[in-house]
Motif scaffolding. Structure first.
Motif, PDB file in Angstrom:
ATOM      1  N   HIS A 122      49.490  -0.598  17.810  1.00 30.25           N
ATOM      2  CA  HIS A 122      49.290   0.842  17.879  1.00 30.25           C
ATOM      3  C   HIS A 122      47.885   1.210  17.387  1.00 30.25           C
ATOM      4  O   HIS A 122      47.183   0.398  16.788  1.00 30.25           O
ATOM      5  CB  HIS A 122      50.350   1.578  17.046  1.00 30.25           C
ATOM      6  CG  HIS A 122      50.244   1.323  15.574  1.00 30.25           C
ATOM      7  ND1 HIS A 122      50.744   0.186  14.978  1.00 30.25           N
ATOM      8  CD2 HIS A 122      49.685   2.053  14.566  1.00 30.25           C
ATOM      9  CE1 HIS A 122      50.513   0.223  13.680  1.00 30.25           C
ATOM     10  NE2 HIS A 122      49.864   1.334  13.409  1.00 30.25           N
ATOM     11  N   LEU A 123      47.512   2.453  17.668  1.00 29.47           N
ATOM     12  CA  LEU A 123      46.237   3.005  17.218  1.00 29.47           C
ATOM     13  C   LEU A 123      46.556   4.208  16.345  1.00 29.47           C
ATOM     14  O   LEU A 123      47.320   5.087  16.749  1.00 29.47           O
ATOM     15  CB  LEU A 123      45.386   3.431  18.414  1.00 29.47           C
ATOM     16  CG  LEU A 123      44.025   4.062  18.133  1.00 29.47           C
ATOM     17  CD1 LEU A 123      43.083   3.028  17.554  1.00 29.47           C
ATOM     18  CD2 LEU A 123      43.434   4.645  19.414  1.00 29.47           C
ATOM     19  N   SER A 150      31.171   4.987  16.288  1.00 31.35           N
ATOM     20  CA  SER A 150      32.061   5.220  15.153  1.00 31.35           C
ATOM     21  C   SER A 150      31.449   6.143  14.107  1.00 31.35           C
ATOM     22  O   SER A 150      32.148   6.675  13.259  1.00 31.35           O
ATOM     23  CB  SER A 150      32.437   3.889  14.496  1.00 31.35           C
ATOM     24  OG  SER A 150      33.179   3.089  15.395  1.00 31.35           O
ATOM     25  N   ALA A 192      39.424   5.622  13.314  1.00 29.83           N
ATOM     26  CA  ALA A 192      40.453   5.049  14.184  1.00 29.83           C
ATOM     27  C   ALA A 192      40.734   3.615  13.753  1.00 29.83           C
ATOM     28  O   ALA A 192      39.823   2.793  13.682  1.00 29.83           O
ATOM     29  CB  ALA A 192      39.981   5.076  15.637  1.00 29.83           C
ATOM     30  N   ILE A 199      43.785  -4.568  10.664  1.00 29.28           N
ATOM     31  CA  ILE A 199      43.093  -4.496  11.951  1.00 29.28           C
ATOM     32  C   ILE A 199      42.268  -5.766  12.159  1.00 29.28           C
ATOM     33  O   ILE A 199      41.908  -6.449  11.201  1.00 29.28           O
ATOM     34  CB  ILE A 199      42.178  -3.256  12.057  1.00 29.28           C
ATOM     35  CG1 ILE A 199      40.981  -3.377  11.101  1.00 29.28           C
ATOM     36  CG2 ILE A 199      42.962  -1.977  11.782  1.00 29.28           C
ATOM     37  CD1 ILE A 199      39.921  -2.320  11.327  1.00 29.28           C
ATOM     38  N   GLU A 257      36.664  -2.765  22.548  1.00 33.12           N
ATOM     39  CA  GLU A 257      38.010  -2.517  22.017  1.00 33.12           C
ATOM     40  C   GLU A 257      38.866  -1.909  23.127  1.00 33.12           C
ATOM     41  O   GLU A 257      38.641  -0.771  23.539  1.00 33.12           O
ATOM     42  CB  GLU A 257      37.965  -1.585  20.808  1.00 33.12           C
ATOM     43  CG  GLU A 257      37.286  -2.171  19.591  1.00 33.12           C
ATOM     44  CD  GLU A 257      38.111  -3.281  18.940  1.00 33.12           C
ATOM     45  OE1 GLU A 257      39.311  -3.413  19.279  1.00 33.12           O
ATOM     46  OE2 GLU A 257      37.544  -4.016  18.114  1.00 33.12           O
ATOM     47  N   THR A 286      42.722   0.297  14.786  1.00 37.04           N
ATOM     48  CA  THR A 286      43.419  -0.366  15.875  1.00 37.04           C
ATOM     49  C   THR A 286      44.247  -1.511  15.325  1.00 37.04           C
ATOM     50  O   THR A 286      43.742  -2.595  15.055  1.00 37.04           O
ATOM     51  CB  THR A 286      42.421  -0.908  16.923  1.00 37.04           C
ATOM     52  OG1 THR A 286      41.541   0.144  17.317  1.00 37.04           O
ATOM     53  CG2 THR A 286      43.156  -1.440  18.143  1.00 37.04           C
ATOM     54  N   LEU A 290      42.405   4.927  25.201  1.00 37.72           N
ATOM     55  CA  LEU A 290      42.405   6.277  24.653  1.00 37.72           C
ATOM     56  C   LEU A 290      41.448   7.181  25.422  1.00 37.72           C
ATOM     57  O   LEU A 290      41.791   8.312  25.788  1.00 37.72           O
ATOM     58  CB  LEU A 290      42.016   6.236  23.182  1.00 37.72           C
ATOM     59  CG  LEU A 290      41.950   7.587  22.453  1.00 37.72           C
ATOM     60  CD1 LEU A 290      43.312   8.264  22.468  1.00 37.72           C
ATOM     61  CD2 LEU A 290      41.455   7.412  21.028  1.00 37.72           C
ATOM     62  N   LYS A 329      33.821   8.537  17.587  1.00 36.23           N
ATOM     63  CA  LYS A 329      35.225   8.139  17.618  1.00 36.23           C
ATOM     64  C   LYS A 329      35.937   8.591  16.347  1.00 36.23           C
ATOM     65  O   LYS A 329      35.345   8.560  15.275  1.00 36.23           O
ATOM     66  CB  LYS A 329      35.341   6.613  17.748  1.00 36.23           C
ATOM     67  CG  LYS A 329      34.708   6.035  18.994  1.00 36.23           C
ATOM     68  CD  LYS A 329      34.828   4.523  18.959  1.00 36.23           C
ATOM     69  CE  LYS A 329      34.130   3.859  20.123  1.00 36.23           C
ATOM     70  NZ  LYS A 329      34.213   2.381  20.043  1.00 36.23           N
ATOM     71  N   PRO A 330      37.189   8.966  16.411  1.00 38.07           N
ATOM     72  CA  PRO A 330      37.986   9.122  17.627  1.00 38.07           C
ATOM     73  C   PRO A 330      37.528  10.323  18.445  1.00 38.07           C
ATOM     74  O   PRO A 330      37.304  11.394  17.896  1.00 38.07           O
ATOM     75  CB  PRO A 330      39.406   9.320  17.102  1.00 38.07           C
ATOM     76  CG  PRO A 330      39.211   9.908  15.742  1.00 38.07           C
ATOM     77  CD  PRO A 330      37.969   9.273  15.194  1.00 38.07           C
ATOM     78  N   ALA A 344      41.830  -0.787  23.107  1.00 36.46           N
ATOM     79  CA  ALA A 344      42.550   0.416  22.681  1.00 36.46           C
ATOM     80  C   ALA A 344      41.675   1.656  22.815  1.00 36.46           C
ATOM     81  O   ALA A 344      42.156   2.735  23.183  1.00 36.46           O
ATOM     82  CB  ALA A 344      43.035   0.260  21.246  1.00 36.46           C
ATOM     83  N   ASP A 345      40.374   1.519  22.518  1.00 31.21           N
ATOM     84  CA  ASP A 345      39.462   2.657  22.640  1.00 31.21           C
ATOM     85  C   ASP A 345      39.278   3.048  24.098  1.00 31.21           C
ATOM     86  O   ASP A 345      39.149   4.239  24.431  1.00 31.21           O
ATOM     87  CB  ASP A 345      38.111   2.311  22.012  1.00 31.21           C
ATOM     88  CG  ASP A 345      38.166   2.274  20.492  1.00 31.21           C
ATOM     89  OD1 ASP A 345      39.200   2.698  19.942  1.00 31.21           O
ATOM     90  OD2 ASP A 345      37.203   1.811  19.867  1.00 31.21           O
TER      91      ASP A 345
END
Length: 248
Positions: A151-152, A82, A145, A182, A10, A147, A16, A101-102, A12-13
């Motif tokens: 945006h996240l 997760s 989280a 998502i 991912e 995604t 971050l 996560k997050p 986005a992860d």
């Protein structure tokens, strides 16, 4: 300066985590970010990083499989996951830490400190991690989280009323009335929420048991959620769901 490689399917992860690393410590240089585990393995072999942040669950593989393919290693592993059910497996795999996560800034900073400490006293860090895992009443993260396309966002698991499948996408229906789409299958979402009170009532629906307001048991079972939405319960899930619902 520690050299770090980040591996997560991912993007986005990864963004971050890299952002948090730059904020919480000046002791880490990110030398690679990969969404493709195969590319990551090649780069890890060539670059020889000090620490690899490795996602546990990826689309076509797991972090444990990636680690096994590397064979002998001279770097530290921090697994990202997760939920906490992989913690003991991470310990057995020789990880120095695992981050749920997050990822939280203070936990990330602690993981980096463990990497530095392990160089002088390797066994102490592994023992601390093992003891922390078995510590009674260990708090569990309840944040998830999500995604979305652009945006996240982070939500409390308790604020998710239910999730609906749409092929390779899943829509989250939140207590606030907001809907979040998502790009994960409902099966993936079910695994992410495995430690929370969610139940798959149908191929298309995963419901939060805390938000079930009513259950009708007939030839065609159905539930009414806290937001007033009525959902079908599949025949093969009906009896199991009724047993769970009656124990609430």
């Amino acid at each position: 300066m520690l050299k770090a490689i980040l591996v997560d399917d991912e993007k986005a992860d990864i963004l971050l985590l890299s952002s948090l690393l730059r904020k919480v410590t000046p002791d880490v240089q990110i030398v690679g970010e990969f969404v493709d585990p195969t590319e990551a393995v090649q780069q890890i072999t060539e670059v020889k990083p000090d620490v690899v942040f490795l996602d546990v669950q990826m689309r076509d593989t797991t972090g444990f499989e990636v680690l096994s393919s590397l064979g002998t290693r001279d770097f530290e592993i921090v697994f990202t996951t997760s939920h906490e059910k992989f913690a003991l497996q991470a310990i057995k795999a020789g990880a120095i830490d695992y981050l749920v996560k997050p990822v939280q800034p203070d936990e990330l900073k602690t993981a980096i400190e463990k990497v530095i400490t392990r160089r002088s006293n390797p066994s102490a860090v592994q023992l601390e991690m093992l003891l922390n895992y078995f510590k009674p009443n260990k708090p569990k993260t309840r944040r998830v989280a999500l995604t979305a396309t652009d945006h996240l966002m982070f939500v409390e698991a308790n604020d998710i009323i239910y999730c609906e499948s749409d092929s390779n996408y899943t829509t989250f229906f939140l207590k606030s009335g907001e809907k979040v789409v998502i790009s994960k299958t409902l099966k993936d979402v079910e695994e992410i929420l495995a430690e929370d009170d969610f139940f798959r009532i149908h191929a298309s629906y995963l419901v939060n048991m805390k938000h079930v307001a009513k259950f009708t048991r007939g030839d065609s079972g159905s539930v009414v959620m806290s937001n007033g939405q009525q959902l079908t319960v599949s025949r093969k899930k009906k009896d199991e769901f009724f047993e769970m619902f009656s124990r609430l």
